[in-house]
Scaffold this motif. Structure first.
Motif, PDB file in Angstrom:
ATOM      1  N   GLY A 137      -5.796  -1.611  -6.880  1.00  6.97           N
ATOM      2  CA  GLY A 137      -6.982  -0.831  -6.550  1.00  6.97           C
ATOM      3  C   GLY A 137      -6.520   0.417  -5.830  1.00  6.97           C
ATOM      4  N   ALA A 138      -7.327   1.456  -5.895  1.00  9.97           N
ATOM      5  CA  ALA A 138      -6.980   2.703  -5.211  1.00  9.97           C
ATOM      6  C   ALA A 138      -8.195   3.206  -4.447  1.00  9.97           C
ATOM      7  N   VAL A 139      -7.932   3.916  -3.367  1.00  7.74           N
ATOM      8  CA  VAL A 139      -8.983   4.603  -2.628  1.00  7.74           C
ATOM      9  C   VAL A 139      -8.627   6.082  -2.604  1.00  7.74           C
ATOM     10  N   VAL A 140      -9.566   6.895  -3.101  1.00  8.22           N
ATOM     11  CA  VAL A 140      -9.385   8.346  -3.151  1.00  8.22           C
ATOM     12  C   VAL A 140     -10.517   8.999  -2.368  1.00  8.22           C
ATOM     13  N   GLN A 141     -10.262  10.191  -1.861  1.00  6.65           N
ATOM     14  CA  GLN A 141     -11.311  10.871  -1.099  1.00  6.65           C
ATOM     15  C   GLN A 141     -12.278  11.590  -2.026  1.00  6.65           C
ATOM     16  N   GLY A 170      -4.563   9.131  -4.172  1.00  7.14           N
ATOM     17  CA  GLY A 170      -4.977   8.436  -2.959  1.00  7.14           C
ATOM     18  C   GLY A 170      -4.016   7.305  -2.638  1.00  7.14           C
ATOM     19  N   VAL A 171      -4.520   6.306  -1.943  1.00  9.57           N
ATOM     20  CA  VAL A 171      -3.717   5.158  -1.546  1.00  9.57           C
ATOM     21  C   VAL A 171      -3.975   4.013  -2.522  1.00  9.57           C
ATOM     22  N   ALA A 178       0.860  -1.182   0.000  1.00  6.21           N
ATOM     23  CA  ALA A 178       0.000   0.000   0.000  1.00  6.21           C
ATOM     24  C   ALA A 178       0.893   1.227   0.000  1.00  6.21           C
ATOM     25  N   ALA A 179       0.566   2.170  -0.890  1.00  5.95           N
ATOM     26  CA  ALA A 179       1.359   3.395  -0.963  1.00  5.95           C
ATOM     27  C   ALA A 179       0.511   4.500  -1.578  1.00  5.95           C
ATOM     28  N   TYR A 217     -13.472   6.426  -1.884  1.00  4.84           N
ATOM     29  CA  TYR A 217     -14.057   5.928  -3.121  1.00  4.84           C
ATOM     30  C   TYR A 217     -13.036   5.055  -3.843  1.00  4.84           C
ATOM     31  N   LEU A 218     -13.430   3.842  -4.180  1.00  6.14           N
ATOM     32  CA  LEU A 218     -12.518   2.898  -4.801  1.00  6.14           C
ATOM     33  C   LEU A 218     -12.493   3.066  -6.314  1.00  6.14           C
ATOM     34  N   GLU A 219     -11.304   3.036  -6.857  1.00  5.31           N
ATOM     35  CA  GLU A 219     -11.074   3.234  -8.291  1.00  5.31           C
ATOM     36  C   GLU A 219     -10.063   2.210  -8.802  1.00  5.31           C
TER      37      GLU A 219
END
Length: 177
Positions: free
Chosen positions: A58-62, A43-44, A6-7, A76-78
């Motif tokens: 996968g990424a999670v952004v605000q 995001g992460v 995770a980064a 929000y997952l992208e």
């Protein structure tokens, strides 16, 4: 042996970002646009590597989602994808476990929009299908996005929600959801 990492986008080098983009282009059959790529940045990122080969992402952004008179801080997952030849081996679950850890630790709500045929994967993980109207807060006001209804899922963390109520996402270029 696979390695889950995770980064934040800022911590990824050019080679990692290129590998992610290549994976997403292949996983979405060339239908992953520059705007889609932009949505996945900032995001992460959760990545799954087998040696030096990227096999999952996968990424999670605000984002801010409006519901029941509140603006909810939402993870929000992208860009969720697993390389085609490695699907069904738990790599998608590994990506989701890491993204859900981030959502639960930093957000009131998790949300994602998915393609047809994969909803069982998310519901088995505790994600709830959004049953109410979906909208976007566009420059001209709130506009319903009926084409997205039936494919939106939420993961309540601290937010009290009514999954049959109205859910409004913030405006961005490209796909609203």
């Amino acid at each position: 042996m696979t390695d889950v990492r995770a980064a934040h986008t800022a911590e990824l080098g050019d080679a990692e970002l290129k590998a992610i983009r290549t994976l997403l282009d292949a996983a979405f059959d060339g239908d992953f646009t520059e705007t889609d790529w932009d949505h996945a940045l900032g995001g992460v990122h959760a990545t799954v590597w087998d040696g030096d080969e990227l096999i999952g992402h996968g990424a999670v952004v605000q984002r801010r989602l409006l519901h029941a008179g509140r603006a909810l801080r939402t993870g929000y997952l992208e860009g969720i994808a697993v390389r085609a030849d490695r699907r069904g081996q738990g790599h998608g679950a590994a990506v989701m476990t890491e993204l859900e850890r981030v959502v639960r630790g930093a957000y009131e709500l998790g949300a994602l929009s998915t393609a047809e045929g994969v909803s069982g994967f998310y519901t088995a993980r505790g994600w709830q299908l959004w049953q109410g109207p979906a909208c976007v807060l566009s420059p001209s006001g709130i506009v319903r996005t009926e084409e997205d209804e039936g494919g939106l899922y939420v993961l309540p963390v601290h937010a009290r929600i009514d999954p049959k109520g109205v859910l409004v996402c913030d405006w961005r270029d490209g796909d609203a959801w």
